[in-house]
Design an enzyme around this catalytic site. Structure first.
Site, PDB file in Angstrom:
ATOM      1  N   CYS A   2       0.829  -1.187   0.000  1.00 38.48           N
ATOM      2  CA  CYS A   2       0.000   0.000   0.000  1.00 38.48           C
ATOM      3  C   CYS A   2       0.869   1.245   0.000  1.00 38.48           C
ATOM      4  CB  CYS A   2      -0.902   0.013   1.243  1.00 38.48           C
ATOM      5  SG  CYS A   2      -1.919  -1.477   1.423  1.00 38.48           S
ATOM      6  N   ARG A  46      -4.837   1.502  -0.911  1.00 44.36           N
ATOM      7  CA  ARG A  46      -4.825   0.055  -0.701  1.00 44.36           C
ATOM      8  C   ARG A  46      -4.569  -0.738  -1.978  1.00 44.36           C
ATOM      9  NH1 ARG A  46      -9.759  -3.923   1.383  1.00 44.36           N
ATOM     10  NH2 ARG A  46      -8.402  -5.645   2.071  1.00 44.36           N
ATOM     11  N   LEU A  47      -3.602  -1.632  -1.914  1.00 48.26           N
ATOM     12  CA  LEU A  47      -3.440  -2.713  -2.882  1.00 48.26           C
ATOM     13  C   LEU A  47      -3.863  -3.976  -2.152  1.00 48.26           C
ATOM     14  CD1 LEU A  47      -2.474  -3.775  -5.644  1.00 48.26           C
ATOM     15  CD2 LEU A  47      -0.200  -4.056  -4.641  1.00 48.26           C
ATOM     16  N   GLY A  73       2.743  -3.114   3.714  1.00 45.28           N
ATOM     17  CA  GLY A  73       3.620  -4.277   3.761  1.00 45.28           C
ATOM     18  C   GLY A  73       2.892  -5.551   4.105  1.00 45.28           C
ATOM     19  N   ASP A  97      -3.603  -9.335   7.856  1.00 43.89           N
ATOM     20  CA  ASP A  97      -2.452  -9.173   8.743  1.00 43.89           C
ATOM     21  C   ASP A  97      -2.451  -7.785   9.371  1.00 43.89           C
ATOM     22  OD1 ASP A  97      -1.822  -8.028   6.208  1.00 43.89           O
ATOM     23  OD2 ASP A  97       0.310  -8.162   6.618  1.00 43.89           O
ATOM     24  N   SER A 365      10.911 -12.444  -5.479  1.00 42.00           N
ATOM     25  CA  SER A 365      12.181 -12.086  -6.101  1.00 42.00           C
ATOM     26  C   SER A 365      13.338 -12.678  -5.299  1.00 42.00           C
ATOM     27  CB  SER A 365      12.305 -10.554  -6.162  1.00 42.00           C
ATOM     28  OG  SER A 365      13.567 -10.156  -6.633  1.00 42.00           O
TER      29      SER A 365
END
Length: 641
Positions: A2, A46-47, A73, A97, A365
């Site tokens: 986010c 927000r994502l 995060g 979370d 990654s």
């Protein structure tokens, strides 16, 4: 993932706060939220990744109503923490979370909660009863957090450009930060390029109350490294590889938690291949993997990624680009970095992020493997160079360095390198390694890291003398083995300020959450217990021995073993070709002077580069700074409009 922001002041300008939040839209396109009470405003973009329902919206207020949280995060062990809290009688209304982070901070207190969190995060917590603001950033600095303070005003945001609308922000250039940038190609924490703003350092907690601002270090890489070295692993190489695989599998499994589609970047190198191999081992279906390649074979690793993907059976996707299509993207990619940033691999990182985002919202990654397990040539050559320095004596070492530097690059790259079977050329050519080797030989150990990592070894040539030192210039650990010293310096500086900054901005520019399973603080702490000879070969050009041992249990060695190649493009050649007009438009003497730079060394480097010498690092750092200035000025005008 986010975007977060906040402002504490006597009078909050709602038009300004709306603009701050708008500038973070790319970090969170799925929704926005605001909370305001008195002289405190919190904003959130927000994502949605975990708990896609309204229960995951932010800013979030605690069950008691005392605390307000805006959070960016992931805390990957949140389910374990939720179980502990539920046993203690804490109840939850949703499954995110975020709610666990908020409840943990209220139940245990923020400092004890941070000690339990395993993840990547930057957040702000406001105590409405005590009128205390807290900012926190994860131990490795994976997620960014900027703040600015002036008088009674205080603000914070995920990105520096989001703070630009503040009418009280001092956005004059910090000369010490600029000096460090021209040395290391990025601006090191805790500085920002602006005098009026700072980065919260990794592993840090900021408290602001009526008494002022206090910064507390809750996780210190040096302290953990030194403690771990006193308690080294007492086991065989094979047993250490077993333990590493168990730890990596757990980390990968936690990083795969998602309520939206996920995948992984795959270059075919050791780090990304290890992550993908363990993801596939933990998954019941083919993992989506993504790579990009170039029609220019000298900068194309897609064939290696394809081979690894075929062996593991992933759902692999690759995008092959014409080199001619990329230069036009460079000014745009530069705009994603709200400070000057001159790591050329930011461009392919953006391209693979954009490609992955077409199918997934989360991508894992392999970043961090080099810094933890000894992947950079400077690590495994350090002890050998030290031996040479001792044998030659200091005058002899300086003389040898001078002789090596005097040999033309073409001799090293086109004569010696082919004769040696291209074993030592690496990604940038044998001449570049010889230059770095010469720098190590020719200067005191305490200056060797700075001299070999510098774009401009003497930035005062550009901007004059400055007061204060930042980043790697400010730290040294002479009591450590030289290779270990450089690893520790990298973990506290290069990793946070360059690598993780690059990944965050490139991925978030397209609203992709990038996760780095190698960089949990518990794994970093454990890596310091690993004996150095389990990481670096005593002979040859080999590092990451223990990590490779884990990988080779899943992928044949012959698919991986080859000279290390960076994630870059032929930028030096492009500056003489398709990028030349763009560079010329920025590098005029009057433009350089207007930017506060001494034009003579820049114009000299430009002339040398056009004549065939490689001055890419120096020129790219100047070009990216000038491009940043243009972008920042556009942002300033937008605020006025």
């Amino acid at each position: 993932m986010c975007g977060i922001a906040g402002w504490l002041g006597r009078k909050i300008d709602t038009d300004c706060s709306s603009e701050i939040l708008r500038r973070l839209t790319h970090r969170g396109p799925d929704g926005k939220g605001e909370w305001m009470s008195g002289g405190v405003w919190f904003g959130h973009r927000r994502l949605a990744v975990l708990d896609l329902t309204p229960d995951g919206r932010q800013p979030m207020i605690s069950a008691s109503g005392r605390y307000v949280l805006t959070y960016n995060g992931e805390v990957y062990n949140y389910q374990e923490l939720r179980g502990e809290l539920e046993q203690a009688g804490v109840t939850f209304r949703g499954h995110s979370d975020t709610e666990v982070v908020l409840a943990a901070c209220e139940y245990w207190g923020i400092e004890l909660a941070l000690a339990r969190f395993e993840g990547m995060f930057a957040f702000s917590l406001y105590d409405t009863l005590e009128h205390v603001l807290w900012l926190a950033r994860d131990p490795l600095g994976i997620k960014p957090l900027y703040y600015a303070a002036r008088g009674n005003e205080f603000a914070f945001a995920s990105e520096l450009q989001a703070l630009q609308p503040l009418p009280w922000l001092d956005d004059s250039i910090d000369s010490a930060a600029l000096y460090a940038y021209f040395r290391y190609l990025c601006v090191p924490a805790p500085a920002s390029i602006l005098r009026g703003a700072r980065k919260l350092p990794s592993g840090s907690l900021l408290r602001r109350d009526a008494e002022g601002i206090q910064i507390i270090c809750y996780w210190d890489a040096e302290a953990h490294a030194r403690a771990a070295r006193k308690d080294p692993l007492q086991m065989s190489f094979a047993a250490a590889a077993d333990e590493l695989e168990v730890r990596l599998r757990r980390s990968v499994r936690l990083h795969m938690q998602s309520d939206v589609p996920y995948g992984a970047f795959l270059s075919g190198g050791v780090d990304s291949s290890t992550i993908v191999a363990l993801m596939q081992a933990e998954s019941a279906r083919p993992v989506k993997t993504f790579s990009i390649g170039f029609t220019d074979i000298s900068h194309d690793e897609s064939r290696y990624a394809r081979a690894v993907a075929e062996h593991l059976g992933t759902d692999h996707h690759e995008l092959i680009l014409n080199a001619e299509d990329v230069p036009a993207l460079i000014p745009m990619v530069a705009s994603f970095y709200d400070e000057p940033f001159a790591d050329g691999s930011s461009i392919p990182t953006f391209l693979v992020s954009k490609f992955a985002r077409e199918q997934v919202t989360v991508s894992l990654s392999g970043d961090g493997g080099d810094e933890l397990f000894g992947g950079y040539p400077r690590y495994f050559w350090a002890s050998r160079i030290e031996k040479w320095r001792n044998r030659l004596t200091r005058p002899g070492a300086k003389l040898t360095a001078g002789i090596l530097k005097s040999v033309p690059n073409v001799f090293w790259d086109h004569v010696v390198n082919p004769l040696s079977g291209h074993r030592y050329g690496g990604a940038t050519g044998l001449s570049d390694r010889i230059r770095r080797f010469s720098a190590y030989l020719g200067c005191p150990r305490e200056r060797a890291y700075a001299m070999t990592m510098s774009a401009w070894p003497h930035p005062e040539e550009l901007i004059g003398d400055v007061e204060g030192v930042l980043g790697a210039d400010a730290v040294s650990y002479p009591d450590l083995n030289w290779a270990e010293e450089m690893m520790l310096v990298d973990q506290g500086n290069y990793l946070q300020d360059d690598i993780l900054t690059k990944v965050d901005r490139a991925s978030m520019a397209v609203s992709l959450e990038a996760r780095v399973p190698l960089l949990t603080h518990s794994l970093v702490e454990w890596s310091w217990r690993v004996p150095l000879h389990f990481k670096l070969a005593e002979k040859g050009d080999q590092g990451k021995l223990l990590l490779k041992e884990v990988l080779y249990r899943h992928v044949p060695k012959e698919l991986i073993e080859r000279p290390k190649q960076g994630f870059g493009m032929p930028m030096a050649k492009w500056l003489r070709g398709p990028l030349r007009d763009w560079a010329e438009s920025l590098l005029g003497a009057s433009d350089l002077i207007a930017a506060g730079l001494n034009s003579a060394p820049v114009r000299k480097a430009w002339a040398e580069h056009l004549s065939g010498e490689d001055r890419l690092s120096r020129l790219w750092s100047v070009l990216m700074y000038l491009q940043w200035r243009q972008n920042w000025e556009k942002g300033r005008k937008a605020c006025v409009a």
